[in-house]
Motif scaffolding. Structure first.
Motif, mmCIF file in Angstrom:
data_model
loop_
_atom_site.group_PDB
_atom_site.id
_atom_site.type_symbol
_atom_site.label_atom_id
_atom_site.label_comp_id
_atom_site.label_asym_id
_atom_site.label_seq_id
_atom_site.Cartn_x
_atom_site.Cartn_y
_atom_site.Cartn_z
ATOM 1 N N ASN A 2 0.839 -1.192 0.000
ATOM 2 C CA ASN A 2 0.000 0.000 0.000
ATOM 3 C C ASN A 2 0.882 1.253 0.000
ATOM 4 N N LYS A 3 0.258 2.410 0.057
ATOM 5 C CA LYS A 3 0.993 3.669 -0.029
ATOM 6 C C LYS A 3 2.008 3.811 1.102
ATOM 7 N N ILE A 7 6.046 4.286 0.844
ATOM 8 C CA ILE A 7 6.765 5.385 1.492
ATOM 9 C C ILE A 7 7.910 4.838 2.346
ATOM 10 N N ASP A 8 7.641 3.795 3.117
ATOM 11 C CA ASP A 8 8.673 3.190 3.961
ATOM 12 C C ASP A 8 9.838 2.658 3.123
#
Length: 92
Positions: A2-3, A7-8
């Motif tokens: 997922n988003k 990002i991570d």
């Protein structure tokens, strides 16, 4: 993924903070959305192209009753994967 997972992953690869990475990702998505909405194409060499498409009006059928229904014309988003992306997915 997922988003937040994206990002991570990007933050860990770049050494940037998650907050700055999230801000950059939101800016990227917002810019692509704005450009495609205006009718232009966004080409990311090696990854793919985003563009706006058009789907014509057509006649369909209600699967429950079999009755014909009118499906209105609609604008769509097209994505065409680039060669490098296709090759990576296919393991070449």
């Amino acid at each position: 993924m997922n988003k937040q997972d994206l990002i991570d992953a990007v933050a860990s690869k770049t050494g940037s903070t998650k907050a700055k990475t999230a801000e950059a990702l939101d800016a990227l998505i917002g810019t692509i959305t704005t450009v495609v909405t205006q009718g232009d194409t966004v080409q990311l060499i090696g990854f793919g192209s985003f563009s706006k498409g058009q789907r014509a009006a057509r006649t369909g059928r209600n699967p429950a009753t079999g009755a014909e229904i009118h499906i209105a014309a609609a604008k769509t988003v097209k994505f065409a994967a680039g060669k490098a992306f296709k090759d990576a997915v296919n393991g070449a």
